[in-house]
Design an enzyme around this catalytic site. Sequence first.
Site, PDB file in Angstrom:
ATOM      1  CD  GLU A 263      74.627 -51.811  22.229  1.00  0.00           C
ATOM      2  OE1 GLU A 263      74.634 -51.506  21.409  1.00  0.00           O
ATOM      3  OE2 GLU A 263      74.629 -51.208  23.280  1.00  0.00           O
ATOM      4  NE  ARG A 267      77.129 -50.746  19.183  1.00  0.00           N
ATOM      5  CZ  ARG A 267      77.697 -50.265  19.445  1.00  0.00           C
ATOM      6  NH1 ARG A 267      78.999 -50.455  19.253  1.00  0.00           N
ATOM      7  NH2 ARG A 267      77.385 -49.678  20.937  1.00  0.00           N
ATOM      8  CD  GLU A 531      75.083 -39.880  20.854  1.00  0.00           C
ATOM      9  OE1 GLU A 531      75.764 -38.790  21.855  1.00  0.00           O
ATOM     10  OE2 GLU A 531      74.302 -41.409  20.880  1.00  0.00           O
TER      11      GLU A 531
HETATM   12  C1  DMJ Z   1      75.222 -45.875  19.703  1.00  0.00           C
HETATM   13  O1  DMJ Z   1      75.275 -47.071  19.457  1.00  0.00           O
HETATM   14  C2  DMJ Z   1      73.957 -46.040  19.808  1.00  0.00           C
HETATM   15  O2  DMJ Z   1      73.981 -44.440  18.946  1.00  0.00           O
HETATM   16  C3  DMJ Z   1      73.050 -45.653  20.246  1.00  0.00           C
HETATM   17  O3  DMJ Z   1      71.624 -45.646  19.797  1.00  0.00           O
HETATM   18  C4  DMJ Z   1      73.338 -44.744  21.823  1.00  0.00           C
HETATM   19  N1  DMJ Z   1      74.684 -45.265  21.998  1.00  0.00           N
HETATM   20  C5  DMJ Z   1      75.424 -45.272  20.772  1.00  0.00           C
HETATM   21  C6  DMJ Z   1      75.987 -43.950  20.235  1.00  0.00           C
HETATM   22  O4  DMJ Z   1      76.650 -43.159  21.972  1.00  0.00           O
END
Ligand code: DMJ
Length: 632
Positions: A263, A267, A531
């Site tokens: 994460e 991010r 997504e």
């Molecule tokens: C985000 O942190 C990223 O897109 C990850 O790949 C999947 N989960 C979340 C969004 O849904």
Amino acid sequence: MLPPSRREFVSLTLSESGSYTNSKQWRRQSCWRLSRLQRSLILLTLMLLLVCGIVTSPTLIGHWRGGAFGGNRDDGKQSFVVDLKNEYRSILPEPPSERKDYRRRGPPVLQNRLQSKTNVSGLWREENHGLDLKNADKGSEGGKPIISWRGAVIVEEQASDTDTKDTENRDDPASLALAESRLEAVREAFRHAWKGYKDYAWGHDELKPISKSYGEWFGLGLTLIDALDTMWILGLKEEFAEAREWVAKELSFDKNVDVNLFESTIRILGGLLSTYHLTRDSMFLDKAKDIGSRLMPAFNTASKIPYSDVNIGKGTAHPPRWTSDSTVAEVTSIQLEFRELSRLTGDPKYKLAVMEVMKQVHKLDGKQDGLVPMFINTNNGLFSHQGIYTLGARADSYYEYLLKQWIQGGKTENELLDDYLQAVEGVKKNLVKKSTPLDLTFVGELSHGHFSPKMDHLVCFLPGTLALGAHYGLPADHMELAKQLIETCYQMYAQMETGLSPEIVHFNMHEGSTKDVDVKIADRHNLLRPETVESLFYLYRFTKDKKYQQWGWEILQNFNKYTRVPTGGYTSINNVCDPAYPSPRDKMESFFLGETLKYFYLLFSEDPNLISLDKYVFNTEAHPLPIWPQAE
Ligand code: DMJ
């Protein structure tokens, strides 16, 4: 709720004052009237040309040029100067033209160092896959009619002709006016979300918009960092400047705090690297180097498969308390970022660490037709809890990063391509099925040999990834599958009472079903995930089929209707099936600003050079990173 259209387009409705009456007076003055009419026509034509000239170049350059921060407003209404301290005028660089040769990226000193460094990108062998990847098919559209359906209505429509539609879209003033009003709606949504964050959660990880407070995950200003490049792309100069000031003055990674490797990589590291590339502001690169090096202890394991958690202050790492496993998607979806960090710093250690993971996973037993299990053990480096294969949670971005690393590295690392192509075949063979009664194509799961028609919303990244692969010359049937799947993802929204998708759906496959999608009570929540919007963006970029923009527009309106909190911010909701009370969860995820709103903006933009997909590859948190020059 929508802001008015751009003034330029409104002004095109100007007409002669008064109306034509065929009166004597009119006929007597016809010569004078005629020349006035002619003058008006000429004026109108000139205005039209001017408007087209202005609106056909709304690129990043257009957003940001015109003085460091004192340019014209991009809605053309009035000139303004943002009241910034002088220090920021000199610190913040002018953004680069996307049309420049990207070999010139980065400070000259760094480039010289990079050129003289050993080539660390050729870690894997090269071979011919029998695919004509140099002459990649840039659009696999045929001219045959395709069937789609909206709600209960089956509609036959003509498949897109990419070139024609592209030209039409870019030249047609009405189309551009519509695009601009939608882009402004996204900017407005961002400003509203930002207002909530600024008022109640400034510098904290996540806004809790209902209770007007905040939540901490890592205590590192996650939302602010995730949103940096979105603000840059949307042209939100004031917001970007205040966020930059916080990063420069307040953000410190010297903290005794456990962070999740995946994460924080996607991010924070991804967000900082991307913002560095867009702005050329070295402060962001310095921060990226700092967090990148602090995450490295995660790789100190017996197997070299990284632990899930790192204490960035102490330099220690560990797995979750209950297991020595890591999640497969997590350890295989940090590569784009660490590879880029190696390229920028000239230090191969980051890339070597993450490519070691890919090499091991490439060789591991336990895959089914290229599909990977969900867990991997950090002691022995083997897959664990085998037998479940999904494109959803815990495996999703493994597939996405196979393709994207291959693209990032200039299409030379063929093990990545092998694994990706094999996995897509595995998906088609084992997981793709049709629902009843409407024949929606969906991707289910395999659990110890049994098929389950369960599909996470997370799987909706797949149409976009498949389309991206087809754009880069992979088989045309990837594009066909992408088009079918994005229809399904759209239906996951359209068939809900709120028009918003739940987290998970189950498709009906038995004869006699009256509806395609079932939602379990525990799966009715919506977390403002990106997504589907992400895939709509890719599909629109590659096909120029307006229906994808229209679907995105519907989704944005429903986010505004059911998740927007009047005092600022947007909230996740518990129940997409109850429009009367969707039950707010009181949390705005950082990816709503980092991903969802960014992909909306890119979806509605008619400018293919706004983060060109031939120059950038998006990490899994929607942070664009440059595709490497071929020479490296
Ligand atoms: C985000 O942190 C990223 O897109 C990850 O790949 C999947 N989960 C979340 C969004 O849904």
